[in-house]
Design an enzyme around this catalytic site. Structure first.
Site, PDB file in Angstrom:
ATOM      1  N   HIS A  50      31.851 -23.331 -45.294  1.00  0.00           N
ATOM      2  CA  HIS A  50      31.212 -22.049 -45.635  1.00  0.00           C
ATOM      3  C   HIS A  50      31.883 -21.457 -46.880  1.00  0.00           C
ATOM      4  O   HIS A  50      32.796 -20.633 -46.778  1.00  0.00           O
ATOM      5  CB  HIS A  50      31.277 -21.075 -44.454  1.00  0.00           C
ATOM      6  CG  HIS A  50      30.602 -19.768 -44.736  1.00  0.00           C
ATOM      7  ND1 HIS A  50      29.244 -19.592 -44.616  1.00  0.00           N
ATOM      8  CD2 HIS A  50      31.095 -18.585 -45.168  1.00  0.00           C
ATOM      9  CE1 HIS A  50      28.929 -18.350 -44.954  1.00  0.00           C
ATOM     10  NE2 HIS A  50      30.042 -17.716 -45.292  1.00  0.00           N
ATOM     11  N   GLY A  96      19.548 -13.044 -56.922  1.00  0.00           N
ATOM     12  CA  GLY A  96      18.564 -13.658 -56.033  1.00  0.00           C
ATOM     13  C   GLY A  96      19.132 -14.549 -54.945  1.00  0.00           C
ATOM     14  O   GLY A  96      18.385 -15.244 -54.269  1.00  0.00           O
ATOM     15  N   HIS A 101      25.868 -18.623 -48.497  1.00  0.00           N
ATOM     16  CA  HIS A 101      26.554 -19.901 -48.308  1.00  0.00           C
ATOM     17  C   HIS A 101      26.093 -20.752 -49.479  1.00  0.00           C
ATOM     18  O   HIS A 101      24.887 -21.004 -49.612  1.00  0.00           O
ATOM     19  CB  HIS A 101      26.148 -20.508 -46.947  1.00  0.00           C
ATOM     20  CG  HIS A 101      26.801 -21.820 -46.603  1.00  0.00           C
ATOM     21  ND1 HIS A 101      27.318 -22.086 -45.343  1.00  0.00           N
ATOM     22  CD2 HIS A 101      27.000 -22.953 -47.341  1.00  0.00           C
ATOM     23  CE1 HIS A 101      27.805 -23.321 -45.325  1.00  0.00           C
ATOM     24  NE2 HIS A 101      27.629 -23.876 -46.534  1.00  0.00           N
ATOM     25  N   HIS A 103      24.647 -22.978 -52.233  1.00  0.00           N
ATOM     26  CA  HIS A 103      23.654 -24.048 -52.185  1.00  0.00           C
ATOM     27  C   HIS A 103      23.060 -24.217 -53.565  1.00  0.00           C
ATOM     28  O   HIS A 103      22.912 -23.256 -54.312  1.00  0.00           O
ATOM     29  CB  HIS A 103      22.559 -23.754 -51.153  1.00  0.00           C
ATOM     30  CG  HIS A 103      21.929 -22.405 -51.309  1.00  0.00           C
ATOM     31  ND1 HIS A 103      22.546 -21.247 -50.878  1.00  0.00           N
ATOM     32  CD2 HIS A 103      20.757 -22.018 -51.872  1.00  0.00           C
ATOM     33  CE1 HIS A 103      21.777 -20.200 -51.163  1.00  0.00           C
ATOM     34  NE2 HIS A 103      20.694 -20.642 -51.775  1.00  0.00           N
TER      35      HIS A 103
END
Ligand code: 5GP
Ligand code: ZN
Length: 114
Positions: A50, A96, A101, A103
């Protein structure tokens, strides 16, 4: 076990508490189909740890960041047609980022150039 966050939707996906379409998985990285695709190919490349976003990265994360980049290369090599893609990172809420987490959006099959 990787550092996980009980309130995080991607941690729940990584821990298989929420189902997803898995494209690739190893000990440190998960790739899933985005639930709301913005292009014919739209995958999310997610570290299992995380990590909130790029601002949260430390030098100790270098191996997993490199591993994620190698996964990008693998996904590109498996595309039908040209190995062309957009790699998008929404970093921070005001840019945005809805899921806190880290990505990377891997998008292909549509020219999203700007
Ligand atoms: P962000 O806006 O944080 O950069 O991107 C979050 C992405 O996660 C969005 O493109 C959204 O469609 C995707 N997403 C949100 N919830 C889920 C989910 O439960 N499953 C999958 N596969 N994708 C999700
Ligand atoms: Zn998480």
């Amino acid at each position: 076990m990787h550092k996980s966050n009980d309130d995080c939707i991607f941690c729940k996906i990584i821990n298989k508490q929420i189902p997803s379409d898995v494209i690739y998985e190893d000990d440190d990285v998960l790739v899933i189909k985005d639930i709301n695709p913005k292009a014919p190919v739209h995958y999310l490349i997610i570290p299992k740890e995380h990590i909130i976003n790029i601002n949260d990265l430390k030098e100790s994360h270098a191996p997993v960041v490199w591993k994620m980049m190698k996964v990008v290369q693998k996904l590109a090599s498996e595309l039908k047609g040209a190995p062309s893609f957009n790699l998008v990172i929404n970093n921070g809420k005001e840019a945005g980022q809805l899921v806190s987490h880290m990505h990377w959006h891997f998008l292909a099959g549509k020219n999203l150039g700007f």
